[in-house]
Design an enzyme around this catalytic site. Structure first.
Site, PDB file in Angstrom:
ATOM      1  N   SER A 203     -34.625  37.915  -1.701  1.00 10.60           N
ATOM      2  CA  SER A 203     -35.111  38.058  -0.335  1.00 10.60           C
ATOM      3  C   SER A 203     -36.513  37.491  -0.196  1.00 10.60           C
ATOM      4  CB  SER A 203     -35.112  39.535   0.064  1.00 10.60           C
ATOM      5  OG  SER A 203     -35.703  39.708   1.330  1.00 10.60           O
TER       6      SER A 203
ATOM      7  N   THR B 107       0.837  -1.203   0.000  1.00 11.38           N
ATOM      8  CA  THR B 107       0.000   0.000   0.000  1.00 11.38           C
ATOM      9  C   THR B 107       0.867   1.246   0.000  1.00 11.38           C
ATOM     10  OG1 THR B 107      -1.893  -1.029   1.114  1.00 11.38           O
ATOM     11  CG2 THR B 107      -1.653   1.346   1.387  1.00 11.38           C
TER      12      THR B 107
ATOM     13  N   LYS C 190     -35.432  42.682  -4.618  1.00  9.49           N
ATOM     14  CA  LYS C 190     -34.021  42.555  -4.293  1.00  9.49           C
ATOM     15  C   LYS C 190     -33.422  41.342  -5.017  1.00  9.49           C
ATOM     16  CE  LYS C 190     -30.998  42.830  -0.216  1.00  9.49           C
ATOM     17  NZ  LYS C 190     -30.152  41.645  -0.314  1.00  9.49           N
TER      18      LYS C 190
ATOM     19  N   THR D 257      -8.286  52.925  -4.504  1.00 10.67           N
ATOM     20  CA  THR D 257      -7.356  52.280  -3.582  1.00 10.67           C
ATOM     21  C   THR D 257      -7.880  52.515  -2.177  1.00 10.67           C
ATOM     22  OG1 THR D 257      -5.962  54.273  -3.456  1.00 10.67           O
ATOM     23  CG2 THR D 257      -5.375  52.622  -5.110  1.00 10.67           C
TER      24      THR D 257
END
Length: 466
Positions: free
Chosen positions: A319, A142, A325, A188
């Site tokens: 939702s 094995t 939504k 950034t």
């Protein structure tokens, strides 16, 4: 008990389903390891890896005079059928198990032996004619067959992962071309920076993912070094002289991979370094992928109170209480896949470290974690590409208006009026709500013609001279 046959091993007799190609040791593993619910049968490339290894071993034993021709050809035929996809339901052992992979190795040995017995016209379990241990596992342990099969499986799985990665890179690149003229603000630290195009943003996604193609392939190349012929601990006990080199050569010929025998089999048997470095490549990919999904969720946020620079394809109502939504469910699910990859990479780290002396017994959880990562990433990349990236559209006017009203474009004035004066203009624009453009003109700092030239967003997309 008509539906069962009796088989025996070191611990005694056990009932095995009469029609099963697996045998007593596989049945013990089924009984002992009800752990993850993820079975070997769920990982076809691993099963193919086992068949490749057993075929290469049989070929080597035949060429070295240890296996008769008829039995070799029957074993090879059985292995070819497994590679082709047959008998995969006969690999029912849990991926996570004790015994350093013995159960998986014996599962393969028993299935192949019983297929061969059937071809010989014998009954399942008549192992005196073809034995799982004496014939299928001949010259092996094995501890060499199992990790070699893992590596062959991972080499095949890596091909699939790279294919998915190449396709999503192409999808992002196509969007980069489509959005090449969409001016927007770069950011950034989540604050306005300087203008760019949406095309540049999406091309950057393509470029960062493209880098990982070579990383995955290079790291997977480490799997071609195998320890077949090491047997128990690397000394080669019970394997004939020349077996290791010849078996690696046969495995290369059978699989098409440039398999080689490890130069030091005692070192190679407990070593799991190749798994660690490949796992790190899947983690690196997941880190990048998750960051991109974070960006897609931010860029599509809104539609009224967010950035709303892009639209993601609507996939489902968002939702149970808020009508209208729609959520970014595809990037969300990919984020979660990436978190799973991070955790699995940590599992690989712990499992690799836990090796002791001449063997690492934690290879089952280690290999399962990597294979799960590859499967998850393949599915996630396909889902992200098909159900999200290809259907993204740009809100061009929103992107342009954000540029026009941004304080960030004052950065372009630095080379012309200096940092101090640019800072004063930016501060006043923030305090009064007036635009940078109007303030520069009102103060007579620059002519309108010069200002228009400097602040044209298209002139701020690439390096240029004053």
């Amino acid at each position: 008990m008509e539906n069962f046959r009796k088989e025996s091993d070191l611990l005694g007799e056990l009932n095995v389903p009469a029609d099963a190609y697996y045998g007593v040791q596989t049945q013990r593993a089924i009984d002992n390891f009800k752990i993850s619910g993820q079975l070997l049968s769920s990982y076809p490339d691993f099963i193919k890896g086992l068949a490749f290894v057993k075929k290469a071993a049989a070929k080597t034993n035949y060429e070295l005079g240890l296996l008769d021709e008829n039995l070799y050809f029957k074993i090879a035929e059985a292995c070819d059928e497994i590679v082709a996809g047959k008998y995969h339901d006969q690999f029912p052992v849990d991926m996570i198990q004790g015994g350093a992979g013995t159960s998986i190795n014996m599962n393969a040995n028993e299935v192949i032996a019983n297929i061969v017995l059937e071809k010989l016209g014998k009954n399942k379990g008549e192992y005196e004619f073809c034995s799982p241990n004496d014939h299928i596992n001949l010259s092996q342990s094995t501890n060499d067959a199992y990790p070699t099969a893992i590596k062959m499986g991972l080499l095949h799985m890596n091909i699939g992962l790279v294919d998915r990665l190449e396709k999503i890179v192409a999808a992002f690149r196509a969007k980069g071309n489509e959005f090449h003229d969409v001016i927007k603000m770069g950011r950034t630290q989540l604050q306005d920076a300087v203008p760019m195009t949406l095309g540049q943003e999406f091309e950057a996604y393509a470029a960062t993912l493209e880098e990982d193609i070579s990383k995955l392939n290079n790291n997977a190349d480490l799997f071609v070094e195998v320890n077949m012929g090491a047997t128990a601990i690397g000394t080669g006990l019970n394997a004939p002289v020349g077996y290791a080199t010849l078996c690696a050569k046969n495995l290369a010929q059978i699989t098409g991979f440039p398999v080689v025998s490890a130069p030091n089999l005692v070192e190679a048997t407990p070593d799991t370094g190749s798994y660690v470095i490949y796992s790190s490549a899947t983690k690196r990919l997941a880190v990048k992928l998750s960051k991109i999904c974070n960006d897609l969720r931010l860029l599509s946020s809104g539609p009224r109170a967010g950035l709303f620079e892009i639209n993601l394809p609507p996939m489902q109502p968002g939702s149970s209480i808020m009508p209208g939504k729609v959520n970014p469910v595809i990037p969300e699910v990919v984020n979660q896949v990436c978190f799973k990859v991070f955790g699995n990479d940590l599992t690989v780290t712990f499992a690799a470290e836990a090796g002791q002396l001449q063997l690492n017994v934690m290879e089952p959880v280690l290999s399962h974690a990597i294979m799960e990562n590859i499967n998850f990433l393949c599915n996630a990349l396909d889902t992200l590409r098909d159900k999200c990236v290809v259907g993204i559209t740009a809100n061009k006017e929103i992107c342009l208006n954000m540029v026009k009203h941004s304080i960030g474009i004052v950065t372009a004035l630095n080379p012309y009026i200096g940092y101090k004066k640019s800072t004063e203009i930016a501060k006043e624009a923030l305090e009064t709500g007036n635009s940078v453009y109007n303030l520069v003109l009102e103060k007579g700092i620059l002519s309108q013609e010069k200002l228009d030239e400097i602040l044209d967003p298209k002139n701020m997309l690439t390096p240029h001279n004053k």
